[in-house]
Motif scaffolding. Structure first.
Motif, PDB file in Angstrom:
ATOM      1  N   ALA A  54      26.314  47.104  47.422  1.00 40.47           N
ATOM      2  CA  ALA A  54      26.644  45.696  47.641  1.00 40.47           C
ATOM      3  C   ALA A  54      28.121  45.393  47.421  1.00 40.47           C
ATOM      4  O   ALA A  54      28.764  44.729  48.249  1.00 40.47           O
ATOM      5  CB  ALA A  54      25.778  44.813  46.741  1.00 40.47           C
ATOM      6  N   GLN A  55      28.684  45.874  46.321  1.00 42.47           N
ATOM      7  CA  GLN A  55      30.084  45.562  46.035  1.00 42.47           C
ATOM      8  C   GLN A  55      31.008  46.186  47.065  1.00 42.47           C
ATOM      9  O   GLN A  55      31.970  45.552  47.514  1.00 42.47           O
ATOM     10  CB  GLN A  55      30.457  46.027  44.627  1.00 42.47           C
ATOM     11  CG  GLN A  55      31.904  45.699  44.258  1.00 42.47           C
ATOM     12  CD  GLN A  55      32.216  45.923  42.787  1.00 42.47           C
ATOM     13  OE1 GLN A  55      31.374  45.695  41.932  1.00 42.47           O
ATOM     14  NE2 GLN A  55      33.427  46.382  42.489  1.00 42.47           N
ATOM     15  N   GLU A  81      25.834  36.964  59.891  1.00 45.62           N
ATOM     16  CA  GLU A  81      26.218  37.913  60.937  1.00 45.62           C
ATOM     17  C   GLU A  81      27.383  38.789  60.480  1.00 45.62           C
ATOM     18  O   GLU A  81      27.391  40.008  60.727  1.00 45.62           O
ATOM     19  CB  GLU A  81      26.590  37.165  62.223  1.00 45.62           C
ATOM     20  CG  GLU A  81      25.465  36.355  62.838  1.00 45.62           C
ATOM     21  CD  GLU A  81      24.380  37.208  63.489  1.00 45.62           C
ATOM     22  OE1 GLU A  81      24.535  38.443  63.531  1.00 45.62           O
ATOM     23  OE2 GLU A  81      23.376  36.629  63.957  1.00 45.62           O
ATOM     24  N   ARG A  82      28.364  38.206  59.820  1.00 46.20           N
ATOM     25  CA  ARG A  82      29.536  38.981  59.396  1.00 46.20           C
ATOM     26  C   ARG A  82      29.177  39.969  58.284  1.00 46.20           C
ATOM     27  O   ARG A  82      29.715  41.082  58.238  1.00 46.20           O
ATOM     28  CB  ARG A  82      30.649  38.033  58.959  1.00 46.20           C
ATOM     29  CG  ARG A  82      31.254  37.270  60.139  1.00 46.20           C
ATOM     30  CD  ARG A  82      32.326  36.280  59.711  1.00 46.20           C
ATOM     31  NE  ARG A  82      32.857  35.566  60.886  1.00 46.20           N
ATOM     32  CZ  ARG A  82      33.730  34.572  60.829  1.00 46.20           C
ATOM     33  NH1 ARG A  82      34.196  34.165  59.646  1.00 46.20           N
ATOM     34  NH2 ARG A  82      34.141  33.979  61.921  1.00 46.20           N
ATOM     35  N   LEU A  83      28.276  39.584  57.394  1.00 43.80           N
ATOM     36  CA  LEU A  83      27.842  40.510  56.348  1.00 43.80           C
ATOM     37  C   LEU A  83      27.072  41.689  56.933  1.00 43.80           C
ATOM     38  O   LEU A  83      27.310  42.846  56.565  1.00 43.80           O
ATOM     39  CB  LEU A  83      26.984  39.778  55.323  1.00 43.80           C
ATOM     40  CG  LEU A  83      27.724  38.863  54.341  1.00 43.80           C
ATOM     41  CD1 LEU A  83      26.734  37.991  53.596  1.00 43.80           C
ATOM     42  CD2 LEU A  83      28.555  39.685  53.361  1.00 43.80           C
ATOM     43  N   GLN A 130      33.381  43.603  49.108  1.00 48.47           N
ATOM     44  CA  GLN A 130      34.773  43.494  48.666  1.00 48.47           C
ATOM     45  C   GLN A 130      35.781  43.314  49.800  1.00 48.47           C
ATOM     46  O   GLN A 130      36.681  42.465  49.694  1.00 48.47           O
ATOM     47  CB  GLN A 130      35.157  44.702  47.807  1.00 48.47           C
ATOM     48  CG  GLN A 130      36.547  44.606  47.184  1.00 48.47           C
ATOM     49  CD  GLN A 130      36.698  43.390  46.277  1.00 48.47           C
ATOM     50  OE1 GLN A 130      36.231  43.395  45.148  1.00 48.47           O
ATOM     51  NE2 GLN A 130      37.347  42.330  46.771  1.00 48.47           N
ATOM     52  N   PRO A 131      35.697  44.076  50.901  1.00 49.72           N
ATOM     53  CA  PRO A 131      36.688  43.872  51.968  1.00 49.72           C
ATOM     54  C   PRO A 131      36.652  42.471  52.579  1.00 49.72           C
ATOM     55  O   PRO A 131      37.637  42.034  53.181  1.00 49.72           O
ATOM     56  CB  PRO A 131      36.302  44.931  53.011  1.00 49.72           C
ATOM     57  CG  PRO A 131      35.556  45.971  52.238  1.00 49.72           C
ATOM     58  CD  PRO A 131      34.801  45.220  51.192  1.00 49.72           C
ATOM     59  N   ASP A 171      38.584  39.582  43.370  1.00 49.94           N
ATOM     60  CA  ASP A 171      38.267  40.930  42.914  1.00 49.94           C
ATOM     61  C   ASP A 171      36.867  40.913  42.314  1.00 49.94           C
ATOM     62  O   ASP A 171      36.647  40.373  41.230  1.00 49.94           O
ATOM     63  CB  ASP A 171      39.297  41.384  41.878  1.00 49.94           C
ATOM     64  CG  ASP A 171      39.053  42.806  41.389  1.00 49.94           C
ATOM     65  OD1 ASP A 171      38.074  43.441  41.836  1.00 49.94           O
ATOM     66  OD2 ASP A 171      39.836  43.267  40.542  1.00 49.94           O
ATOM     67  N   LEU A 172      35.911  41.492  43.013  1.00 50.64           N
ATOM     68  CA  LEU A 172      34.516  41.447  42.575  1.00 50.64           C
ATOM     69  C   LEU A 172      34.300  42.179  41.259  1.00 50.64           C
ATOM     70  O   LEU A 172      33.363  41.857  40.516  1.00 50.64           O
ATOM     71  CB  LEU A 172      33.607  42.043  43.652  1.00 50.64           C
ATOM     72  CG  LEU A 172      33.645  41.338  45.013  1.00 50.64           C
ATOM     73  CD1 LEU A 172      32.738  42.064  46.001  1.00 50.64           C
ATOM     74  CD2 LEU A 172      33.239  39.873  44.895  1.00 50.64           C
TER      75      LEU A 172
END
Length: 385
Positions: free
Chosen positions: A162-163, A219-221, A167-168, A173-174
């Motif tokens: 997931a991270q 959609e982007r994820l 992140q991108p 900053d996750l």
């Protein structure tokens, strides 16, 4: 609204309904909502979350905004957990109790600003919870409560990847967001509250955004996570994942007839903080000891213990298939399913406290047979950190 009116009411849909349809999701009714049960298979989606990542639409959940100078005293009185210990951008899990100690709902409470909180409630309980909040708020003057449920969407990105997937796309900053913490930011250019929480037992994030932005975010994820094996996941996998992690589900492990002490949630009840609704009843339960306890169940045979099945004391030495056993009823199953991770059938249920002993053999009545099971300590699954 009567039960008949509720049954006749049209099902609600999240802002992602068209996306679910386009993905060929199998849709089902859940808490008055039309929700995706699965896209491919529950097994495949479950394993994806355990090994890679899954994306869930949980926009049916409710969000209340509570703000004002008396927001904290109100919430402290409303719930058993200590809202006063929250720093800004921190969350806690708690129950919402009746004066009897029975559970109206289980909640997440976020402190977003010094005098502004977000409370996340279960989808089927939005109207009931809002009415309870408003009724209790009459004791307070400098307080505003707003139901933001329809305006808010919630996506859950869960799993060990997931991270790396998120992140991108994220503006923050996750790695700085610890468990049960959150930060406002953007994801794929869309404003979100990014929270390190979830309901699967895996690491992951829950993303709150404006409802109209949810389809683009979804959609982007999915596109960003494709190379890392991200899949859309439905309610079926969400249920098996939370069951393995030993998480309660309202309407099953938690009801107005159960209390947080017997449900294994004593850690959410902070008697030392002062008065709150249900305190006296829960003090009495603590002093006397809960009459029953929530336990895990592992079936010895490959049959699934479903909610409502009776648990019996075993007087046959744990032999399976005994339909004529004389053991008496000592509890009831609240949830059950095949566990893809453990490769066995598991469940949760309430058992008389004196018999709620880990590794104790019991029997579950399935059809006209009583089949052997073993009581175990929850959770069934813990991720490696």
């Amino acid at each position: 609204m009567t039960a008949e009116q509720a049954a006749a009411a049209p099902l609600k849909r999240t802002p992602l309904y068209e996306q679910h349809q386009a993905l060929g999701a199998r849709m089902v009714e859940f808490g008055g909502w039309e929700m995706p049960l699965q896209y491919s298979s529950i097994l495949e989606e479950h394993r994806a979350v355990r090994t890679r990542a899954g994306l869930f639409d949980v926009s049916h959940m409710g969000e209340f905004q509570v703000e004002g100078p008396e927001a904290l005293p109100f919430l402290q009185y409303l719930v058993p957990n200590d809202v006063g210990r929250l720093a800004i951008n921190q969350a806690l899990y708690t129950t919402l109790c009746l004066p009897t100690g029975g559970v109206i709902d289980d909640l997440l409470v976020y402190r977003l600003e010094a005098e502004r909180y977000m409370v996340v409630v279960n989808a089927a309980n939005i109207a009931k919870d809002l009415a309870w909040f408003q009724e209790q708020a009459q004791r307070f003057s400098a307080l505003q409560i707003a139901d933001r449920s329809q305006a808010t969407a919630l996506l859950a990105l869960q799993g060990p990847e997931a991270q790396a997937i998120l992140q991108p796309l994220a503006s923050v900053d996750l790695a700085t967001i610890r468990y049960y913490r959150c930060l406002p930011g953007s994801v794929a250019g869309l404003a979100c509250l990014i929270s390190r929480t979830g309901y699967t037992g895996e690491d992951g994030f829950e993303l709150y955004c404006e409802a109209e932005q949810a389809p683009v975010l979804w959609e982007r994820l999915l596109a960003a996570g494709k190379e890392r094996g991200l899949v859309p996941a439905g309610l079926g996998a969400r249920d098996t994942l939370r069951l393995e992690a030993g998480y309660c589900l309202y309407g099953h492990e938690l009801t107005e007839q159960t209390n947080p002490l017997e449900a294994g949630l004593a850690w959410t009840v902070k008697f030392e903080k002062g008065d709150f609704i249900g305190r006296e009843a829960l003090l009495q339960v603590r002093e006397q000891g809960p009459a029953r306890k929530l336990m895990g169940l592992e079936m010895v045979e490959r049959r699934v213990p479903r909610g409502g099945y009776t648990i019996y004391d075993s007087d046959t030495g744990g032999e399976s298939g005994s339909s004529g056993a004389n053991g008496r009823a000592i509890g009831v199953v609240t949830s059950g399913a095949p566990s893809p991770t453990l490769n066995k059938s598991i469940g949760m249920g309430y058992v008389e406290a004196a018999r709620a002993i880990p590794e104790r053999l019991v029997q579950v009545e399935i059809g006209d047979r009583r089949l052997a099971a073993r009581l175990v300590t929850l959770p069934f699954y813990k991720r490696r950190k």
